[in-house]
Write an enzyme that holds these catalytic residues in place. Structure first.
Site, mmCIF file in Angstrom:
data_model
loop_
_atom_site.group_PDB
_atom_site.id
_atom_site.type_symbol
_atom_site.label_atom_id
_atom_site.label_comp_id
_atom_site.label_asym_id
_atom_site.label_seq_id
_atom_site.Cartn_x
_atom_site.Cartn_y
_atom_site.Cartn_z
ATOM 1 N N ASP A 37 36.253 35.179 43.754
ATOM 2 C CA ASP A 37 34.912 35.787 44.104
ATOM 3 C C ASP A 37 33.882 34.706 44.335
ATOM 4 O O ASP A 37 33.135 34.541 43.902
ATOM 5 C CB ASP A 37 34.415 36.468 43.045
ATOM 6 C CG ASP A 37 35.319 37.816 42.495
ATOM 7 O OD1 ASP A 37 36.160 38.063 43.377
ATOM 8 O OD2 ASP A 37 35.178 38.458 41.312
ATOM 9 N N ASP A 61 44.064 41.972 40.367
ATOM 10 C CA ASP A 61 42.891 41.242 40.234
ATOM 11 C C ASP A 61 42.927 40.495 38.572
ATOM 12 O O ASP A 61 43.653 41.023 37.797
ATOM 13 C CB ASP A 61 41.692 42.294 40.154
ATOM 14 C CG ASP A 61 40.269 41.497 40.657
ATOM 15 O OD1 ASP A 61 40.282 40.374 40.469
ATOM 16 O OD2 ASP A 61 39.717 42.305 41.277
ATOM 17 N N GLU A 110 43.971 35.619 35.927
ATOM 18 C CA GLU A 110 43.796 34.160 35.332
ATOM 19 C C GLU A 110 43.919 34.556 33.839
ATOM 20 O O GLU A 110 44.197 33.473 33.257
ATOM 21 C CB GLU A 110 42.548 33.666 35.817
ATOM 22 C CG GLU A 110 41.442 34.198 35.612
ATOM 23 C CD GLU A 110 40.763 35.204 36.575
ATOM 24 O OE1 GLU A 110 39.921 35.676 36.545
ATOM 25 O OE2 GLU A 110 41.738 35.388 37.704
#
Length: 813
Positions: free
Chosen positions: A472, A399, A402
């Protein structure tokens, strides 16, 4: 003037004589033109690299994305009409010596792309104390040319003409400065800093914040598949994923104990609904100060070995959440901090407490690690290996790759990394962080294929066993519609493994409140979820996940009820298609193909599909037309700022009791591309392409069509991917054109296929003679089926059985 360049091809020294002169090198030329120094390197006859720098400047550049090296391809170089002309058997590259602008043509002279001469390609810039440049290059495209790529954007567009985008990695948008054109070429701007992409009537351009040089690659593939093949040649081929990764995955935010996690798998097995993957989300490590400890400090996960063993005992696999950051109480944090390998900008989670909103009085102290540093990547793997991998964990859910960057301040970009400022390399962070885990796992084990589910991607990441999801995203019909072109454009960048949170991550307005989690009982959400799941069935990973509300099938009702039955129907269809999907996976890895295929890939002559953002091919047989608008309920608007993370205040109230009759048939419009005949998958009705048709839909049915000439294998009814051997597959053959298919098999989860341990069974359909030929089996592997049966079925219902022992055999109708 003398200048030294360090490039991929090695150290090259050259003496420049005048602006009109050039020096031929082993891979192309070096020249001075338009006030800049230029080097051209050919990698193949159809792939060329162009490097520009201010005249007389020194620089060193090694690509993070490109893994290929230039080659000696027999370039013919000459001067014509004031231009340096470079010819290969595929391309003609011209350099205008007065302006320094390049143009690219096919070998027979057809113009593909031309640079637009610009002023101030290099603007001096102080990058955290390093003297460098902002770099800019413009190109001129044809007015009717469509382009695709740029990574995964949420703009809902298929063609990216008219787009102006500041390209910087985010939660729900993954950027790569690459596009390909309907003219059959691709262009990769090899820069990792924030980059402004602009396409308007005047120009198509890239403008990057930081560049010691201007560096891009032009490739000509002839068509979209050809361009994908070229970009993978440059940036890395795709390894095979395990068969089980193509089964159904269940997840949510979050299972709060190992008993709950194991219980979900157990419940699926009790219901007889297929399942292959379960995902454990965050906080198995404990509180936020232990963020991403890569250790099970949460007392609800007091026996992780038993948890993993219990999942494996039910023939399922498990992935677990790991992040790009660490809490201050963790062992990795302490070791990384001591070596100066943590960043200081603010990241998720903002607070050490779990209360909402985050309490600024108790900052979490969580910091992102320097994934550009080899030493930092070693440390990351050390703790991941010792704490989790050695327990038998099957896959990684990486997760925030980025990574999350909260409360952005411009000075944050001055943060020093192993490779310079964060600004300079910012967009390549996911490539480096994911690549670090892949390389380390490959180094210690060949028995288990690396599988990484990750939230961000950059060109080249396809070589690291990564399946990127779209972040998300909010639960809304508009968001669902945006996922289709997002996945297709990402795939057209050469990165074939993509997925999204089925149902959307933030249930938002579909949930009555944050606490009671009643969205599965809300018809507005039920309809959206079923349609999203039907779309997810035809993506490279079928994965249900989200916050606010549980997503397991049994939360939506029980067998015999329309919503439950619609969900189960698609999961079972996914498993029936595993032989087709796994063979397509081999086609992706071995022949540079693509799972999710924009219609322009297979029907480039049909201009009606050039900008079509709501249909696509899945593999080369299935046309998928997801239902992307509410038919039984009203569409709800969900207002979510995905970039801010957990905005629980978006969970609102539904407007009273909603009723919906999911038994009623509805309809939708579908365009069938021209140039072929199509078969309705559900009814076998034969329809001529090049027209729009009205298709009746029900809650459990979306329009699916099969292209004439397709051969589609169907597998057995199973509870998990490898439960039964493929010893009696059904082959559905769709006449109307000649066709072929290669059935691929191997050991399903190790790297022995890289040593040749696999089989291919070539199949061909001759339409004029109505004959299906099963060719001689190629290859072998331990445990392979020596003989098997096939049942060949035509759309009109006729079928024949055939025994196959590896020798050529045919069936005539």
């Amino acid at each position: 003037m003398r200048k030294t360049m360090f490039v991929l091809g090695g150290l090259v020294c050259a003496t420049w004589l005048s602006a009109q002169d050039y020096q031929k090198t082993a891979y192309g030329i070096k020249a001075a033109a338009g006030g800049v120094d230029v080097e051209v390197q050919f990698f193949t006859p159809s792939v060329v690299r162009v490097v520009k720098s201010p005249q007389g400047e020194h620089f060193e550049k090694k690509s993070l994305a490109v893994v290929a090296s230039p080659g000696e391809v027999g370039v013919k170089v000459g001067i014509k009409d004031g231009a340096i002309v470079m010819d290969t058997k595929v391309l003609q590259v011209n350099l205008d010596t007065s302006t320094g602008a390049f143009s690219y043509r096919t070998a027979d002279g057809k113009l593909l792309l031309a640079e637009k001469p610009v002023e101030k390609s290099f603007v001096p810039f102080d990058d955290a104390g390093d003297a460098t440049y902002n770099v800019y290059q413009a190109f001129k495209l044809d007015a009717d040319e469509a382009i695709y790529g740029l990574g995964q954007l949420q703009n809902g567009k298929m063609s990216q003409r008219g787009v102006r985008k500041n390209m910087i990695q985010g939660n729900v948008e993954d950027v790569s400065p690459f596009f390909q054109s309907t003219k059959g070429y691709g262009l990769y701007w090899d820069n990792y800093s924030p980059t402004l992409f602009t396409d308007n009537e005047e120009e198509t351009s890239f403008r990057s914040d930081v560049g010691d040089c201007m560096d891009y690659y032009f490739m000509y593939g002839g068509d979209a598949d050809g361009v994908v093949a070229q970009v993978r040649y440059l940036t890395g081929e795709v390894p095979m994923f395990p068969l089980w990764t193509y089964g159904y995955w269940q997840s949510k935010e979050r299972y709060k104990s190992q008993e709950e996690t194991v219980g979900v798998v157990r419940k699926y097995r009790e219901l007889g609904v297929p399942l292959d993957g379960i995902i454990q989300d965050w906080q198995y490590w404990g509180h936020n100060y232990l963020w991403n400890a890569m250790d099970f400090q949460n007392p609800q996960f007091n026996n992780p070995q038993k948890m993993i063993d219990d999942v494996h005992a039910m023939n399922a696999h498990m992935a677990i959440s790991i992040w790009s950051s660490f809490g201050p109480a963790t062992k990795p944090y302490r070791e990384l901090a001591a070596k100066g390998l943590l960043y200081d900008f603010k990241t998720w989670p903002a607070a050490g407490t779990e209360s909402w909103p985050p309490d600024p009085e108790y900052p979490s102290g969580v910091r992102v690690y320097d994934a550009y540093s080899p030493e930092a990547r070693d440390i990351y793997w050390k703790y991941l290996n010792e704490g989790i991998f050695k327990l038998g964990m099957d896959a990684w859910w990486m997760d925030s790759t980025e990574p999350d960057h909260l409360d952005f301040k411009p000075e944050d970009m001055d943060t020093k990394t192993y490779m310079g400022s964060f600004r300079k390399v910012r967009n390549a962070y996911p490539l480096m962080s994911v690549g670090g885990v892949y390389d380390h796992q490959r180094a210690v084990s060949s028995d288990k294929r690396v599988f990484i589910l990750t939230r961000s991607g950059f060109l080249g990441q396809q070589r690291y066993g990564a399946n990127v999801w779209s972040g998300d995203v909010g639960s809304s019909w508009e968001t669902l519609r945006n996922q289709v072109p997002a996945g297709l454009n990402f795939s057209l960048c050469g990165m074939p493994h993509w997925n999204n949170d089925i149902g959307g991550f933030f249930a938002g307005q579909y949930n009555k409140s944050w606490n009671d989690g009643t969205a599965p009982k809300n018809p507005l959400y039920q309809e959206l979820y079923v349609r999203w799941l039907q779309f997810g069935t035809f993506t490279p990973m079928m994965r249900s996940h989200g916050a606010d509300t549980p997503r397991e099938i049994y939360q939506f009702g029980q067998k015999g009820e329309p919503v439950y039955d619609a969900i189960e129907k698609m999961i079972r269809l996914r498993y029936a298609l595993l032989p087709y999907i796994y063979s397509t996976s081999w086609d992706v890895s071995h022949r540079q193909s693509t799972f999710m295929r924009a219609l322009v890939m297979d029907f480039p002559k049909d201009k009606k599909v050039w900008d079509m953002n709501d249909e696509y091919m899945f593999g080369k047989a299935f046309l998928v037309a997801p239902v992307l608008h509410a038919q039984y309920t009203q569409e709800k608007v969900v207002k979510v700022n995905e970039e801010s993370g957990w905005n629980r205040d978006n969970a609102g109230k539904t407007d009273g009791k909603v009723q919906a009759d999911f038994q009623q048939p509805k309809s939708t419009e579908v365009y069938l591309p021209c140039g072929t005949v199509w078969y309705d998958f559900w009814t076998n009705e034969k329809i001529k392409g090049g027209q729009e048709v009205t298709r009746e839909t029900t809650l459990d049915l979306i329009p699916l069509y099969i292209k004439a000439g397709s051969i589609v294998p169907f597998g057995p009814d199973v509870q998990y991917a490898t439960e039964k051997p493929w010893d009696n597959l059904v082959l559905r053959v769709y006449p109307g054109a000649d066709g072929s298919f290669v059935l691929y098999e191997d050991e399903f989860d190790n790297y022995n296929y890289e040593k040749g341990a696999y089989t291919e069974i070539p199949m061909s359909w001759d339409d004029s003679s109505r004959r299906l030929t099963l060719g001689t089996r190629k290859g072998e592997y331990k445990g392979m089926l020596q003989s098997r049966g096939f049942t060949v079925v035509l759309p009109d219902g006729r079928q024949k059985s055939v025994s196959y022992n590896g020798k050529k055999v045919s069936v005539k109708f």
